[in-house]
Motif scaffolding. Structure first.
Motif, mmCIF file in Angstrom:
data_model
loop_
_atom_site.group_PDB
_atom_site.id
_atom_site.type_symbol
_atom_site.label_atom_id
_atom_site.label_comp_id
_atom_site.label_asym_id
_atom_site.label_seq_id
_atom_site.Cartn_x
_atom_site.Cartn_y
_atom_site.Cartn_z
ATOM 1 N N ALA A 75 -23.482 48.419 69.759
ATOM 2 C CA ALA A 75 -22.950 48.772 68.436
ATOM 3 C C ALA A 75 -24.018 48.618 67.359
ATOM 4 N N CYS A 76 -24.890 47.646 67.524
ATOM 5 C CA CYS A 76 -25.982 47.458 66.560
ATOM 6 C C CYS A 76 -26.853 48.710 66.507
ATOM 7 N N ALA A 77 -27.207 49.269 67.669
ATOM 8 C CA ALA A 77 -28.063 50.456 67.715
ATOM 9 C C ALA A 77 -27.351 51.703 67.204
ATOM 10 N N THR A 78 -26.032 51.649 67.105
ATOM 11 C CA THR A 78 -25.291 52.753 66.501
ATOM 12 C C THR A 78 -25.399 52.670 64.979
ATOM 13 N N ALA A 79 -25.229 51.476 64.438
ATOM 14 C CA ALA A 79 -25.325 51.276 62.987
ATOM 15 C C ALA A 79 -26.773 51.317 62.501
ATOM 16 N N TRP A 80 -27.683 50.856 63.341
ATOM 17 C CA TRP A 80 -29.108 50.765 63.019
ATOM 18 C C TRP A 80 -29.907 51.458 64.128
ATOM 19 N N PRO A 81 -29.934 52.789 64.143
ATOM 20 C CA PRO A 81 -30.626 53.504 65.221
ATOM 21 C C PRO A 81 -32.117 53.154 65.271
ATOM 22 N N PRO A 82 -32.607 52.800 66.449
ATOM 23 C CA PRO A 82 -34.033 52.513 66.586
ATOM 24 C C PRO A 82 -34.866 53.755 66.277
ATOM 25 N N ALA A 83 -36.049 53.529 65.720
ATOM 26 C CA ALA A 83 -37.005 54.622 65.508
ATOM 27 C C ALA A 83 -37.652 54.886 66.863
ATOM 28 N N LEU A 84 -37.258 55.972 67.508
ATOM 29 C CA LEU A 84 -37.722 56.294 68.857
ATOM 30 C C LEU A 84 -38.862 57.296 68.809
ATOM 31 N N THR A 85 -39.643 57.313 69.863
ATOM 32 C CA THR A 85 -40.762 58.238 69.946
ATOM 33 C C THR A 85 -40.963 58.694 71.381
ATOM 34 N N LEU A 86 -41.478 59.882 71.533
ATOM 35 C CA LEU A 86 -41.993 60.361 72.821
ATOM 36 C C LEU A 86 -43.501 60.412 72.633
ATOM 37 N N GLY A 87 -44.204 59.549 73.317
ATOM 38 C CA GLY A 87 -45.648 59.457 73.133
ATOM 39 C C GLY A 87 -45.982 58.498 72.006
#
Length: 189
Positions: A109-121
């Motif tokens: 639920a935390c990652a829903t409210a606070w989406p991680p900054a994701l990257t490919l590469g």
């Protein structure tokens, strides 16, 4: 008639995958689209519990909540807090005080409210971003998250547009949230 139905099904599938995807099951989808490969249609995966793995609700108006399609670009922008780090569409990036030693403690639920900054590469550093502070970590869900000065970075789902800093000083999920300065520190009012 059969060709028309097939064409309609293909179009519906394309529209669904372009707007965050959908599965055709009758059970509710737990809003997890970032497990999809960037080269294949959205295909949520189930964890060992049979529940969808932690993720974000993808919508066409919230691209920060969808799968990364390439290297993240981290930049600096002026906000009412001063200069802070921003990612997709100029949206503010935050740190979570509960994270320790560069490890993300924000899942489910935390990652829903606070989406991680994701990257490919490897992420790229814009002007005024210190490339030596920019790194990545592997999350428990297998995704790669951007880290700055040993702080995993997050967006705030309630920030609606570039320049919003609604997550500043929030107390949520057992820690405090702060926008991040170009020096990799907590932004102050």
């Amino acid at each position: 008639m059969k060709k028309l139905l097939c064409a309609g099904a293909v179009m519906a599938g394309l529209l669904a995958s372009g707007c965050g995807g959908s599965n055709n099951s009758s059970s509710p989808v737990a809003a997890d689209e970032y497990n999809a490969s960037p080269t294949s249609p959205a295909n949520p995966s189930e964890g060992e519990s049979g529940m969808m793995s932690p993720g974000y609700s993808a919508s066409p108006t919230s691209p920060i909540m969808m799968a990364p399609t390439g290297p993240a670009k981290i930049e600096v922008a002026d906000t009412k807090l001063g200069k802070v780090l921003v990612g997709l569409e100029g949206r503010t990036l935050y740190l979570f005080t509960k994270d320790k030693a560069g490890t993300s403690m924000c899942t489910g639920a935390c990652a829903t409210a606070w989406p991680p900054a994701l990257t490919l590469g490897a992420p790229t550093a814009g002007t005024s971003v210190k490339p030596e502070l920019l790194k990545t970590i592997k999350r428990d869900d297998g995704m790669t998250q951007v880290v700055y000065n040993d702080h995993p970075l997050y967006y705030y789902a309630k920030d609606e547009k570039a320049g919003d800093v609604k997550g500043q000083d929030a107390k949520d999920f057992g820690g405090d949230w702060h926008a991040v300065t170009p020096e990799g520190k907590k932004a102050k009012h």
